[in-house]
Design a protein around this motif. Structure first.
Motif, PDB file in Angstrom:
ATOM      1  N   THR A  58     -37.694  52.407  90.673  1.00 14.17           N
ATOM      2  CA  THR A  58     -36.110  51.751  89.851  1.00 14.17           C
ATOM      3  C   THR A  58     -36.094  51.180  88.239  1.00 14.17           C
ATOM      4  O   THR A  58     -35.476  51.359  87.036  1.00 14.17           O
ATOM      5  N   ALA A  59     -38.447  51.321  88.257  1.00 17.84           N
ATOM      6  CA  ALA A  59     -38.086  51.059  87.061  1.00 17.84           C
ATOM      7  C   ALA A  59     -38.536  52.130  85.993  1.00 17.84           C
ATOM      8  O   ALA A  59     -39.004  53.516  86.193  1.00 17.84           O
ATOM      9  N   ARG A  60     -37.991  51.827  84.260  1.00 20.18           N
ATOM     10  CA  ARG A  60     -38.210  53.706  83.830  1.00 20.18           C
ATOM     11  C   ARG A  60     -39.696  54.015  83.103  1.00 20.18           C
ATOM     12  O   ARG A  60     -39.824  55.114  82.786  1.00 20.18           O
ATOM     13  N   TYR A  61     -39.927  52.830  82.879  1.00 22.22           N
ATOM     14  CA  TYR A  61     -40.846  53.045  81.744  1.00 22.22           C
ATOM     15  C   TYR A  61     -42.576  51.822  82.726  1.00 22.22           C
ATOM     16  O   TYR A  61     -42.266  51.030  83.453  1.00 22.22           O
ATOM     17  N   ASN A 134     -40.102  46.501  80.533  1.00 24.64           N
ATOM     18  CA  ASN A 134     -38.521  47.100  81.100  1.00 24.64           C
ATOM     19  C   ASN A 134     -38.240  47.331  78.971  1.00 24.64           C
ATOM     20  O   ASN A 134     -37.529  48.084  79.392  1.00 24.64           O
ATOM     21  N   ASN A 135     -39.108  46.517  78.677  1.00 25.10           N
ATOM     22  CA  ASN A 135     -38.408  46.696  76.490  1.00 25.10           C
ATOM     23  C   ASN A 135     -40.256  48.037  75.970  1.00 25.10           C
ATOM     24  O   ASN A 135     -40.833  47.279  75.888  1.00 25.10           O
ATOM     25  N   SER A 139     -44.065  46.235  74.975  1.00 22.91           N
ATOM     26  CA  SER A 139     -45.587  46.419  75.914  1.00 22.91           C
ATOM     27  C   SER A 139     -46.430  46.364  75.324  1.00 22.91           C
ATOM     28  O   SER A 139     -47.868  46.789  76.374  1.00 22.91           O
ATOM     29  N   GLU A 145     -42.519  38.844  78.709  1.00 26.41           N
ATOM     30  CA  GLU A 145     -41.580  40.106  78.930  1.00 26.41           C
ATOM     31  C   GLU A 145     -40.987  39.913  79.872  1.00 26.41           C
ATOM     32  O   GLU A 145     -41.700  39.522  81.034  1.00 26.41           O
ATOM     33  N   TYR A 147     -39.230  39.543  83.527  1.00 24.94           N
ATOM     34  CA  TYR A 147     -38.923  40.660  84.810  1.00 24.94           C
ATOM     35  C   TYR A 147     -37.962  39.714  85.583  1.00 24.94           C
ATOM     36  O   TYR A 147     -38.258  38.546  86.095  1.00 24.94           O
ATOM     37  N   ASP A 148     -36.936  40.572  86.288  1.00 27.96           N
ATOM     38  CA  ASP A 148     -35.978  40.176  87.600  1.00 27.96           C
ATOM     39  C   ASP A 148     -36.646  39.978  88.723  1.00 27.96           C
ATOM     40  O   ASP A 148     -36.293  39.800  90.158  1.00 27.96           O
ATOM     41  N   GLU A 151     -37.665  45.004  89.854  1.00 30.92           N
ATOM     42  CA  GLU A 151     -38.695  46.210  88.836  1.00 30.92           C
ATOM     43  C   GLU A 151     -39.793  46.431  90.191  1.00 30.92           C
ATOM     44  O   GLU A 151     -40.407  46.472  90.116  1.00 30.92           O
TER      45      GLU A 151
END
Length: 199
Positions: A58-61, A134-135, A139, A145, A147-148, A151
């Protein structure tokens, strides 16, 4: 640290085995001086290569790197663009005495990537770590940061070596240092290898 591991028996690992680990961030605010996913202890090496195989869930980075708040080097990878983020406004290093030799990734079949970070100099007290991001602008080590808890990435074959290059994956479940057996090549061919001729 601020994550949990589970196993997905429907996903094939890069070596063909089945049962990929899933790293999921907890619902929390994490970071602020450490890697929020997981980390090793202090590295006594003056050369170190960290690498890990990752696959998007699910995570992009994701980030892999050496060091901590006082000095660090990291590799920030974007699954969607299949690239290392090199935006100069996003700091991927800090302090002195820990020098980047190389950062990058290699693409593998079935959505897997091997990302790596190679440095020289001592890592200080924070060793090597990995986290989901996330952002990208948040990083870098030292920035927290939120998180919900959704991720997640697939992860396999986390490796740290005291050499300035990527080696083949070295399985180690003992928690201590192991030495890789030298690779050997054998062939039943009866003619000399002709690389230029394609034989």
């Amino acid at each position: 640290l601020n994550s949990t591991f589970t196993t997905d028996n429907n996903v094939t690992n890069p070596d063909g085995s089945v049962g990929a680990k899933v790293l999921t961030m907890n619902s929390t605010t994490a970071g602020g001086g450490d890697f929020a996913g997981f980390k090793t202890g202090t590295s006594a090496y003056n050369l170190q290569t960290a690498s890990v195989f990752v696959k998007k869930k699910t995570a992009r980075y994701v980030v892999i790197g050496h060091g901590g708040l006082s000095k660090y080097q990291q590799t920030l990878f974007d699954f969607d663009t299949e690239s290392i983020i090199t935006d100069p406004s996003i700091s991927q290093h800090s302090g002195s005495g820990l020098n980047l030799l190389e950062r990058g990734f290699t693409k593998y079949p079935n959505g897997w990537y091997r990302i790596y970070c190679i440095t020289s100099g001592a890592t200080g007290n924070n060793g090597t770590g990995f986290q989901i991001v996330n952002n990208p602008a948040r990083s870098k080590v030292g920035m927290s940061e939120a998180y919900d808890g959704t991720e997640a990435v697939y992860i396999w074959g986390f490796n740290i070596t005291d050499k300035p290059f990527i080696s083949s994956y070295i399985p180690n479940f003992s928690g201590s240092i192991v030495t890789k057996v030298a690779d050997t090549y054998t062939s039943t061919a009866t003619t000399v290898l002709d690389r230029d001729g394609g034989n």
